[in-house]
Design a protein around this motif. Structure first.
Motif, PDB file in Angstrom:
ATOM      1  N   UNK A  89       0.846  -1.194   0.000  1.00 28.21           N
ATOM      2  CA  UNK A  89       0.000   0.000   0.000  1.00 28.21           C
ATOM      3  C   UNK A  89       0.884   1.247   0.000  1.00 28.21           C
ATOM      4  N   UNK A  90       0.444   2.254  -0.744  1.00 35.62           N
ATOM      5  CA  UNK A  90       1.154   3.528  -0.834  1.00 35.62           C
ATOM      6  C   UNK A  90       0.357   4.607  -0.116  1.00 35.62           C
ATOM      7  N   UNK A  91       1.064   5.457   0.602  1.00 35.18           N
ATOM      8  CA  UNK A  91       0.415   6.569   1.287  1.00 35.18           C
ATOM      9  C   UNK A  91      -0.096   7.569   0.252  1.00 35.18           C
ATOM     10  N   UNK A  92      -1.354   7.973   0.421  1.00 34.75           N
ATOM     11  CA  UNK A  92      -1.950   8.931  -0.509  1.00 34.75           C
ATOM     12  C   UNK A  92      -2.376  10.233   0.160  1.00 34.75           C
ATOM     13  N   UNK A  93      -2.425  10.226   1.476  1.00 29.15           N
ATOM     14  CA  UNK A  93      -2.836  11.455   2.128  1.00 29.15           C
ATOM     15  C   UNK A  93      -3.037  11.287   3.620  1.00 29.15           C
ATOM     16  N   UNK A  94      -3.513  12.360   4.206  1.00 38.31           N
ATOM     17  CA  UNK A  94      -3.754  12.420   5.645  1.00 38.31           C
ATOM     18  C   UNK A  94      -5.098  13.111   5.842  1.00 38.31           C
ATOM     19  N   UNK A  95      -5.986  12.480   6.588  1.00 34.48           N
ATOM     20  CA  UNK A  95      -7.323  13.022   6.795  1.00 34.48           C
ATOM     21  C   UNK A  95      -7.556  13.329   8.270  1.00 34.48           C
ATOM     22  N   UNK A  96      -7.570  14.605   8.645  1.00 33.05           N
ATOM     23  CA  UNK A  96      -7.854  14.970  10.039  1.00 33.05           C
ATOM     24  C   UNK A  96      -9.291  14.599  10.420  1.00 33.05           C
ATOM     25  N   UNK A  97      -9.447  14.090  11.642  1.00 32.43           N
ATOM     26  CA  UNK A  97     -10.764  13.762  12.196  1.00 32.43           C
ATOM     27  C   UNK A  97     -11.621  12.996  11.175  1.00 32.43           C
ATOM     28  N   UNK A  98     -11.081  11.922  10.657  1.00 31.64           N
ATOM     29  CA  UNK A  98     -11.676  11.168   9.550  1.00 31.64           C
ATOM     30  C   UNK A  98     -12.800  10.234   9.976  1.00 31.64           C
ATOM     31  N   UNK A  99     -12.584   9.459  11.056  1.00 30.35           N
ATOM     32  CA  UNK A  99     -13.582   8.506  11.537  1.00 30.35           C
ATOM     33  C   UNK A  99     -13.726   8.620  13.047  1.00 30.35           C
ATOM     34  N   UNK A 100     -14.931   8.324  13.526  1.00 26.94           N
ATOM     35  CA  UNK A 100     -15.173   8.329  14.964  1.00 26.94           C
ATOM     36  C   UNK A 100     -14.867   6.935  15.508  1.00 26.94           C
ATOM     37  N   UNK A 101     -13.725   6.816  16.159  1.00 29.66           N
ATOM     38  CA  UNK A 101     -13.230   5.547  16.684  1.00 29.66           C
ATOM     39  C   UNK A 101     -13.203   5.634  18.208  1.00 29.66           C
ATOM     40  N   UNK A 102     -13.800   4.645  18.848  1.00 30.08           N
ATOM     41  CA  UNK A 102     -13.855   4.598  20.314  1.00 30.08           C
ATOM     42  C   UNK A 102     -14.366   5.918  20.897  1.00 30.08           C
ATOM     43  N   UNK A 103     -15.296   6.565  20.172  1.00 29.46           N
ATOM     44  CA  UNK A 103     -15.926   7.785  20.663  1.00 29.46           C
ATOM     45  C   UNK A 103     -15.191   9.074  20.367  1.00 29.46           C
ATOM     46  N   UNK A 104     -14.068   9.011  19.632  1.00 25.86           N
ATOM     47  CA  UNK A 104     -13.272  10.201  19.331  1.00 25.86           C
ATOM     48  C   UNK A 104     -13.023  10.287  17.826  1.00 25.86           C
ATOM     49  N   UNK A 105     -13.151  11.482  17.274  1.00 24.42           N
ATOM     50  CA  UNK A 105     -12.834  11.668  15.855  1.00 24.42           C
ATOM     51  C   UNK A 105     -11.328  11.605  15.691  1.00 24.42           C
ATOM     52  N   UNK A 106     -10.891  10.579  14.982  1.00 24.05           N
ATOM     53  CA  UNK A 106      -9.456  10.275  14.847  1.00 24.05           C
ATOM     54  C   UNK A 106      -8.939  10.627  13.460  1.00 24.05           C
ATOM     55  N   UNK A 107      -7.716  11.168  13.416  1.00 26.81           N
ATOM     56  CA  UNK A 107      -7.012  11.373  12.158  1.00 26.81           C
ATOM     57  C   UNK A 107      -6.653  10.012  11.571  1.00 26.81           C
ATOM     58  N   UNK A 108      -6.543   9.950  10.245  1.00 24.69           N
ATOM     59  CA  UNK A 108      -6.155   8.710   9.572  1.00 24.69           C
ATOM     60  C   UNK A 108      -5.169   8.986   8.442  1.00 24.69           C
ATOM     61  N   UNK A 109      -4.262   8.063   8.259  1.00 20.98           N
ATOM     62  CA  UNK A 109      -3.385   8.044   7.099  1.00 20.98           C
ATOM     63  C   UNK A 109      -4.142   7.273   6.021  1.00 20.98           C
ATOM     64  N   UNK A 110      -4.214   7.839   4.816  1.00 21.24           N
ATOM     65  CA  UNK A 110      -4.941   7.238   3.708  1.00 21.24           C
ATOM     66  C   UNK A 110      -3.953   6.530   2.794  1.00 21.24           C
ATOM     67  N   UNK A 111      -4.207   5.263   2.511  1.00 21.52           N
ATOM     68  CA  UNK A 111      -3.319   4.490   1.649  1.00 21.52           C
ATOM     69  C   UNK A 111      -4.143   3.727   0.620  1.00 21.52           C
ATOM     70  N   UNK A 112      -3.479   3.240  -0.419  1.00 22.07           N
ATOM     71  CA  UNK A 112      -4.164   2.367  -1.367  1.00 22.07           C
ATOM     72  C   UNK A 112      -3.180   1.431  -2.041  1.00 22.07           C
ATOM     73  N   UNK A 113      -3.736   0.353  -2.518  1.00 21.72           N
ATOM     74  CA  UNK A 113      -3.016  -0.631  -3.321  1.00 21.72           C
ATOM     75  C   UNK A 113      -3.720  -0.654  -4.661  1.00 21.72           C
ATOM     76  N   UNK A 114      -2.957  -0.413  -5.720  1.00 15.63           N
ATOM     77  CA  UNK A 114      -3.529  -0.315  -7.057  1.00 15.63           C
ATOM     78  C   UNK A 114      -3.098  -1.551  -7.854  1.00 15.63           C
ATOM     79  N   UNK A 115      -4.008  -2.043  -8.678  1.00 15.18           N
ATOM     80  CA  UNK A 115      -3.724  -3.212  -9.519  1.00 15.18           C
ATOM     81  C   UNK A 115      -2.405  -2.985 -10.243  1.00 15.18           C
TER      82      UNK A 115
END
Length: 181
Positions: A152-178
């Motif tokens: 997987x390659x890093x494609x970006x950074x998303x602040x407060x992306x998902x609500x995990x364990x009750x807190x909006x958490x930042x996430x590193x965005x990655x993908x694997x391309x064919x």
């Protein structure tokens, strides 16, 4: 039903008879997975909810919207991990999101990587996807290393992306391309 096998695992879609095994996985790993998942209602930890989950998963497969997998030991006595190719989009995108979890007692043995290598080959092969996206919290270094090892390659950074364990958490965005795309 899709069946994938590695030297140490059997990977397949869940059937009705797997509700108890899924429930056991959830119960055994409740505290272990809590920091990485949404808040769960008590009902989530019941066999009834597991049976409903499996019904919903099978419908998702039927509609070509997602492909959840249970990863068992070779004798299918125990669910050791799960992964889901979710939010599948066809058309010009041909992509999905990957989510996964490994039981605490099976961590650090390479089983998740082993299962995901085969699952991703299936997604980018017979399933016909072009891109698999996986996002992780920056503090989840194990997940970041696993995705990197899987290509997987890093494609970006998303602040407060998902609500995990009750807190909006930042996430590193990655993908694997064919590889041929």
């Amino acid at each position: 039903m899709t069946l994938l096998t590695t030297p140490r695992t059997r990977i397949r879609h869940a059937g009705e008879a797997d509700a108890a095994a899924l429930w056991q996985f959830r119960m055994d790993n409740r505290a272990h997975l809590a920091p990485w998942e949404p808040l769960r209602e008590e009902r989530y930890y019941t066999q009834g909810h597991c049976a409903q989950t499996i019904f919903d998963w099978r419908e998702s497969i039927r509609l070509d919207r997602g492909y959840p997998f249970l990863v068992f030991d070779p004798d299918e006595r125990e669910v050791i991990a799960t992964f889901n190719l979710a939010n599948l989009v066809r058309g010009v995108f041909q992509a999905c999101h990957l989510g996964y979890a490994v039981a605490q007692k099976w961590q650090g043995q390479g089983l998740m990587r082993e299962a995901l290598e085969l699952g991703l080959a299936w997604a980018l092969g017979p399933l016909g996807l072009h891109r698999v996206m996986a996002n992780y919290m920056p503090r989840n270094e194990r997940s970041g290393r696993l995705l990197e090892r899987l290509g997987f390659q890093r494609e970006g950074y998303a602040p407060r992306y998902l609500c995990i364990a009750g807190t909006w958490e930042d996430h590193v965005l990655t993908s694997l391309i064919h590889p041929k795309g």
